[in-house]
Design a protein around this motif. Structure first.
Motif, mmCIF file in Angstrom:
data_model
loop_
_atom_site.group_PDB
_atom_site.id
_atom_site.type_symbol
_atom_site.label_atom_id
_atom_site.label_comp_id
_atom_site.label_asym_id
_atom_site.label_seq_id
_atom_site.Cartn_x
_atom_site.Cartn_y
_atom_site.Cartn_z
ATOM 1 N N TYR A 36 2.644 -37.930 -34.885
ATOM 2 C CA TYR A 36 2.634 -37.162 -36.124
ATOM 3 C C TYR A 36 1.711 -37.834 -37.127
ATOM 4 O O TYR A 36 1.954 -38.970 -37.538
ATOM 5 N N SER A 84 1.004 -33.656 -39.875
ATOM 6 C CA SER A 84 2.157 -33.969 -40.725
ATOM 7 C C SER A 84 1.801 -33.945 -42.203
ATOM 8 O O SER A 84 2.484 -34.560 -43.018
ATOM 9 N N LEU A 126 5.189 -31.471 -45.224
ATOM 10 C CA LEU A 126 6.539 -31.845 -44.829
ATOM 11 C C LEU A 126 7.581 -30.906 -45.433
ATOM 12 O O LEU A 126 8.717 -31.283 -45.682
ATOM 13 N N MET A 184 7.447 -29.305 -36.289
ATOM 14 C CA MET A 184 7.404 -30.671 -35.764
ATOM 15 C C MET A 184 8.588 -30.937 -34.831
ATOM 16 O O MET A 184 8.455 -31.610 -33.809
ATOM 17 N N SER A 236 4.657 -42.477 -35.815
ATOM 18 C CA SER A 236 4.166 -42.006 -37.105
ATOM 19 C C SER A 236 4.486 -43.034 -38.188
ATOM 20 O O SER A 236 5.100 -44.071 -37.927
ATOM 21 N N THR A 286 7.277 -40.411 -42.800
ATOM 22 C CA THR A 286 7.178 -39.117 -42.123
ATOM 23 C C THR A 286 8.347 -38.922 -41.169
ATOM 24 O O THR A 286 8.977 -37.859 -41.124
#
Length: 428
Positions: free
Chosen positions: A141, A165, A168, A176, A190, A194
């Motif tokens: 991500y 990403s 969000l 995701m 990631s 995140t």
């Protein structure tokens, strides 16, 4: 039909063997150094890069091998790029590794052929240390740009699937989440922030019937509190590893998925921990500046490079190599209590854990006793309780100003800086 991880792995090592086995040789050396703690070998590599710098750069040509080279930082290397670049003694082709400048200063480093091979070997070794053998499936991500764009064919060949990403919000977090079900990765990777946002979303939809089948979660780029690590572990059902790395150097260290100290990459770097206000070694148990020498970049020798990070080293009594007990983050991301004690940004994160109604937050030290807490939250959020928690950590005379905002912006590296220190503490 996609190839299996084992097939991809075998093809990679077969190709390396055809090209002389350079990566495999370095891979084996790194593993051996980490296992045996061979400080003599590390010292030999350290001396070799110093000799090379003396012979091949203008900046170091007046030094002798036994001299203590000066500590340099990013700004210095940018301003003295030509003098610090080697005139020869390395293999082409060259590679440019760039950081987008989360500290406000973009930085590009020239790396030679053998350094790039070393970086790949580091990835293999430290991947295995987080239960991720080479070429197993990964979902990564991150913010996607033109440089990071991969075609479906490239993703299949690498078995790494990049999921954007940059957004969000709930709708994209659902995308995701669905990527985990569709791709069935062994590991996800990631920034810590995140993954925490994704885990909170997954926890909120309470889809406990789904088993994501992960064996590892790998975080990087930012510190992560113990509470957040345990939360990720609960949601994803596997160990959560923390990696310490940067773009200009590479993989510097990694913990063992237990929230403990970091195993440092002594196979490729030499580490020092120096006092915050001088270039003397920090005392045992003293927070200091993390200073690193890249043992293998002969195109642009980075010797005694001040990373800007603060940390706490530990020195085992046995023959094992020194480890990094704690990373406090960058010096400008640590704040001070009202009585002048340095405070890890993780302490602030812990205080914010469980705060109801807060979507995003950012904590800033403005002056010796004045702080600002920006929150993206409902206007009826109980800020009094948050202030009480922060005062417990910072001190009774702390002045904490709450500022409601619509968004906490990302910096140029697409990370959000949760904790910022604008206060310059006097050394007097």
């Amino acid at each position: 039909m996609n190839k299996t991880a084992e097939e991809l792995r075998n093809e990679f090592w077969d190709k390396d063997k055809e090209q002389g086995g350079v990566i495999f040789s370095q891979y084996e050396t790194i593993k051996k150094v980490l296992k045996t703690g061979d400080m003599d070998w590390i010292q030999q590599q350290y001396n070799a890069i110093k000799v090379h710098a003396i012979q091949m750069t203008d900046f170091y040509k007046s030094y002798c091998e036994d001299d203590q080279f000066p500590v340099v930082n990013k700004t210095f290397l940018i301003e003295h790029k030509d003098e610090c670049t080697a005139k020869g003694g390395f293999m082409n082709p060259l590679h440019i590794s760039s950081t987008s400048g989360s500290t406000g200063t973009p930085f590009s480093v020239v790396q030679d052929y053998m350094k790039r091979k070393r970086t790949i070997a580091d990835l293999k070794v430290f991947g295995e240390l987080c239960d991720y053998p080479s070429h197993e499936r990964m979902v990564f991500y991150r913010v996607i740009n033109e440089k990071l764009h991969r075609t479906p064919e490239q993703e299949d060949m690498e078995n790494i699937y990049y999921i954007d990403s940059s957004d969000l919000g709930s709708a994209h977090l659902e995308e995701m989440r669905k990527a985990l079900i569709e791709k069935k990765p062994r590991i996800i990777f990631s920034y810590a922030s995140t993954l925490v946002e994704l885990a909170r979303y997954i926890d909120s939809v309470s889809d406990s019937s789904v088993n994501y089948g992960l064996t590892s979660v790998l975080t990087a780029g930012e510190g992560i509190s113990d509470n957040n690590r345990l939360f990720l572990q609960k949601v994803f059902g596997c160990k959560v590893y923390r990696r310490y790395s940067d773009m200009e150097l590479g993989i510097l260290g990694q913990d063992m998925g237990d929230g403990g100290s970091y195993t440092l990459n002594w196979g490729s770097y030499y580490f020092e921990c120096l006092k915050k206000d001088s270039d003397e070694p920090a005392e045992s148990g003293e927070v200091g500046r993390i200073v690193i020498t890249d043992l293998f970049n002969y195109a642009f020798p980075m010797i005694r490079y001040d990373t800007g990070d603060l940390g706490l080293m530990e020195y085992p009594q046995d023959s094992t190599l020194p480890r990094l007990k704690e990373i406090l983050g960058r010096s400008r991301d640590c704040v001070y209590t009202v009585d002048g004690r340095l405070l890890s940004p993780a302490k602030i994160s812990v205080s914010m854990w469980g705060a109801e109604g807060i979507r995003q937050w950012q904590f800033i030290q403005e002056d010796e006793k004045e702080y600002t807490l920006k929150i993206n939250a409902d206007l009826n959020t109980d800020t009094d309780q948050i202030i009480k928690k922060l005062i417990t950590i910072l001190g009774e005379t702390a002045v904490i100003n709450i500022k409601f905002v619509d968004e906490i912006p990302v910096v140029s590296s697409n990370k959000r800086r949760a904790v910022i220190c604008n206060y310059k503490k006097s050394n007097n």
